[in-house]
Design a protein around this motif. Structure first.
Motif, short mmCIF file in Angstrom:
data_model
loop_
_atom_site.label_atom_id
_atom_site.label_comp_id
_atom_site.label_asym_id
_atom_site.label_seq_id
_atom_site.Cartn_x
_atom_site.Cartn_y
_atom_site.Cartn_z
N GLN A 239 0.97 -1.09 -0.20
CA GLN A 239 -0.01 -0.03 0.21
C GLN A 239 0.78 1.37 0.10
O GLN A 239 2.09 1.12 0.12
CB GLN A 239 -0.86 -0.10 1.32
CG GLN A 239 -0.02 0.02 2.45
CD GLN A 239 -1.01 0.02 3.59
OE1 GLN A 239 -1.52 1.15 4.17
NE2 GLN A 239 -1.00 -1.11 4.57
N SER A 240 0.31 2.43 -0.09
CA SER A 240 1.06 3.81 0.19
C SER A 240 1.36 4.01 1.49
O SER A 240 0.39 3.78 2.36
CB SER A 240 -0.07 4.69 -0.71
OG SER A 240 0.50 5.93 -0.31
N CYS A 241 2.52 4.25 1.99
CA CYS A 241 3.13 4.29 3.27
C CYS A 241 3.38 5.73 3.85
O CYS A 241 3.62 5.86 4.95
CB CYS A 241 4.22 3.22 3.26
SG CYS A 241 4.16 1.63 3.07
N ILE A 242 2.98 6.52 2.93
CA ILE A 242 3.28 7.88 3.34
C ILE A 242 2.07 8.50 4.12
O ILE A 242 0.89 8.51 3.51
CB ILE A 242 3.72 9.04 2.35
CG1 ILE A 242 5.02 8.73 1.69
CG2 ILE A 242 3.59 10.48 2.95
CD1 ILE A 242 5.33 9.60 0.50
N HIS A 243 2.14 8.81 5.37
CA HIS A 243 0.87 9.50 6.29
C HIS A 243 1.00 10.96 6.12
O HIS A 243 -0.20 11.34 5.76
CB HIS A 243 1.37 8.99 7.81
CG HIS A 243 0.21 9.56 8.46
ND1 HIS A 243 -0.93 9.40 8.47
CD2 HIS A 243 0.33 10.48 9.61
CE1 HIS A 243 -1.88 9.83 9.43
NE2 HIS A 243 -0.89 10.59 10.36
N ASP A 244 2.05 11.74 6.30
CA ASP A 244 1.87 13.09 6.37
C ASP A 244 3.06 13.79 5.72
O ASP A 244 4.17 13.25 6.22
CB ASP A 244 1.32 13.78 7.54
CG ASP A 244 0.06 13.86 7.88
OD1 ASP A 244 -0.90 14.10 6.83
OD2 ASP A 244 -0.57 13.63 9.04
N PRO A 245 3.08 14.92 5.23
CA PRO A 245 4.25 15.73 5.09
C PRO A 245 4.61 16.47 6.28
O PRO A 245 3.87 16.77 6.98
CB PRO A 245 3.80 16.76 3.98
CG PRO A 245 2.47 17.08 4.03
CD PRO A 245 1.79 15.44 4.71
N ILE A 246 5.99 16.58 6.68
CA ILE A 246 6.50 17.23 7.70
C ILE A 246 7.14 18.64 7.03
O ILE A 246 6.67 19.59 7.73
CB ILE A 246 7.73 16.27 8.23
CG1 ILE A 246 7.30 14.91 8.96
CG2 ILE A 246 8.23 17.18 9.49
CD1 ILE A 246 6.00 15.12 9.80
N ALA A 247 7.99 18.67 6.27
CA ALA A 247 8.79 19.75 5.88
C ALA A 247 9.44 19.83 4.48
O ALA A 247 9.88 18.79 4.06
CB ALA A 247 9.68 20.48 6.96
N ALA A 248 9.49 21.12 3.81
CA ALA A 248 10.26 21.08 2.67
C ALA A 248 11.44 21.76 2.97
O ALA A 248 11.15 23.06 3.68
CB ALA A 248 9.57 21.57 1.45
N SER A 249 12.54 21.76 2.41
CA SER A 249 13.87 22.64 2.58
C SER A 249 13.47 24.10 2.25
O SER A 249 14.02 25.10 2.62
CB SER A 249 14.86 22.07 1.76
OG SER A 249 14.80 21.63 0.55
N SER A 250 12.80 24.07 1.22
CA SER A 250 12.39 25.60 0.61
C SER A 250 11.08 25.35 -0.05
O SER A 250 10.77 24.36 -0.56
CB SER A 250 13.32 26.25 -0.08
OG SER A 250 13.48 25.65 -1.54
N THR A 251 10.38 26.44 -0.12
CA THR A 251 8.82 26.70 -0.86
C THR A 251 8.78 28.01 -1.42
O THR A 251 9.23 29.02 -0.71
CB THR A 251 7.90 26.27 0.08
OG1 THR A 251 8.00 24.87 0.76
CG2 THR A 251 6.66 26.18 -0.85
N ASP A 252 8.74 28.02 -2.74
CA ASP A 252 8.63 29.37 -3.52
C ASP A 252 7.63 30.22 -3.03
O ASP A 252 7.88 31.25 -2.78
CB ASP A 252 8.44 29.11 -4.94
CG ASP A 252 8.71 30.29 -5.95
OD1 ASP A 252 9.31 31.16 -5.22
OD2 ASP A 252 7.94 30.38 -6.89
N ARG A 253 6.36 29.53 -2.86
CA ARG A 253 5.01 30.34 -2.65
C ARG A 253 3.98 29.47 -1.77
O ARG A 253 3.71 28.30 -1.88
CB ARG A 253 4.16 30.81 -3.84
CG ARG A 253 4.86 31.82 -4.73
CD ARG A 253 3.84 32.27 -5.78
NE ARG A 253 3.32 30.97 -6.43
CZ ARG A 253 2.17 31.07 -6.95
NH1 ARG A 253 1.31 31.82 -6.77
NH2 ARG A 253 1.65 30.15 -7.77
N LEU A 254 4.08 29.79 -0.61
CA LEU A 254 3.10 29.35 0.50
C LEU A 254 1.95 30.11 0.72
O LEU A 254 1.82 31.28 0.77
CB LEU A 254 3.88 29.22 1.88
CG LEU A 254 4.97 28.11 2.02
CD1 LEU A 254 5.70 28.17 3.26
CD2 LEU A 254 4.48 26.60 2.02
#
Length: 351
Positions: free
Chosen positions: A103-118
């Motif tokens: 199955q797909s095993c990713i539960h949640d995102p934690i962080a990105a090293s950078s993001t252009d637009r939040l």
């Protein structure tokens, strides 16, 4: 003839060690008392687990519970010997690592090293199954850099402390609203698995117990699959995706970007059966058994439980809607009438 009683120990070990299916080894231990005693005494279930996943050499203690509910669980009374307990636990672990459903095993995102637009280009978008939310593309974008060698990372929490990961998938984003429809992929991608350092004062200090090879990425708008050389047991439940080398420069600002539409980690989640206890920076950890039951039966019971099962889906949709409103506030009426109502109605029917 019972060869376990008739031949020497080394020959019996050589024969029974050929069993590489956990179920066969359990069946062998049920043939007779002598076979069971032999399998337990020589730790054949444990040896099979270590043969399949060398990461399990870091287990330094085993805990068992009497209830699936951690808040009310208590340690089982230890009336069996250590070899017997290890046989019971490692037999279950070997079965879980080899036969639980993929199955797909990713539960949640934690962080990105950078993001252009939040929040418009948030890491949360990479877990959306859709390429668009309404009429707006769904993707993550890094900040721009003049130096194409600057790496980027995406950090995710998996569905379990123990997951057997077999394949990872990434789809770069093609910017159809830029001239030439460029694809902002990276030259290479690498994956790390690990856990939080529970003994560190820094709450964001991770210990990476596995690092994959570098996989070349194609500058193509498709879900690219990266199969690991062998299934990897992720101990601790965290995945780090490293993008190395930027390919595409943006004509608007002459900066290099990396943009991703989807990230997936496919494998077996052991959340219903096991938990990692107190891992340290040396990699040692305790293995806690939550249940010896069939995880599929537990899933069926949860589906019958009602609305609580759908909370993660509802929260994800609410977040997608908030992101959409930040990007296109004037289109909210059309979005709600064309797509959100249908999603909400289907959600109500499911509940």
């Amino acid at each position: 003839m019972d060869f376990v009683k008739s031949v020497d120990t080394d020959m019996s070990l050589a024969i029974l060690s050929c069993l590489d299916d956990p179920s066969d080894l359990v069946r062998a231990s049920a043939v007779s008392r002598s076979w069971r005693a032999f399998v337990i005494k020589h730790s054949l279930s444990k040896n099979l687990c270590l043969k399949l996943f060398h990461q399990l050499r870091s287990v330094d203690r085993i805990l068992e519970t009497t209830s699936d509910d951690e808040s009310s669980s208590s340690l089982m009374e230890d009336t069996t010997s250590l070899p017997e307990r290890e046989h019971r636990v490692y037999a279950l672990l070997a079965k879980a690592c080899t036969s639980f459903p993929i199955q797909s095993c990713i539960h949640d995102p934690i962080a990105a090293s950078s993001t252009d637009r939040l929040p418009a280009e948030s890491i949360f978008n990479t877990l959306d199954e859709r390429d668009r939310v309404g009429r707006t593309p769904s993707y993550w974008s890094s900040a721009g850099h003049h130096n194409p060698s600057v790496p980027e990372t995406l950090l995710y929490q998996l569905k379990a402390d123990l997951c057997v990961i077999t394949q990872l998938c990434i789809q770069p984003f093609q910017v159809i609203f830029h001239p030439g429809r460029p694809i902002y992929s990276s030259h290479y991608v690498r994956f790390r698995f690990g856990h939080l350092d529970s003994h560190s004062q820094d709450k964001n200090n991770y210990v990476w117990t596995y690092t994959s090879q570098q996989f070349p990425m194609a500058q193509e708008n498709r879900l690219q699959k990266f199969k690991l050389p062998e299934p990897v047991l992720c101990i601790g439940g965290y995945l780090l995706v490293e993008f190395r080398g930027r390919v595409q420069i943006c004509d608007i600002d002459d900066l290099y970007y990396i943009c991703v539409t989807h990230v997936k980690a496919m494998g077996r989640s052991l959340a219903k059966s096991f938990r990692v206890v107190d891992p340290d920076d040396s990699g040692k950890f305790g293995l806690k058994v939550l249940s010896y039951g069939d995880p599929q039966e537990t899933n069926d019971k949860e589906e019958e439980a009602g609305p609580s099962v759908f909370r993660p889906m509802r929260n994800r949709r609410l977040e997608q809607l908030v992101n959409f409103l930040h990007r296109h506030p004037t289109e909210v009426v059309q979005y709600m009438s064309s797509e959100s109502d249908e999603d909400y109605e289907s959600y109500e029917e499911e509940v």
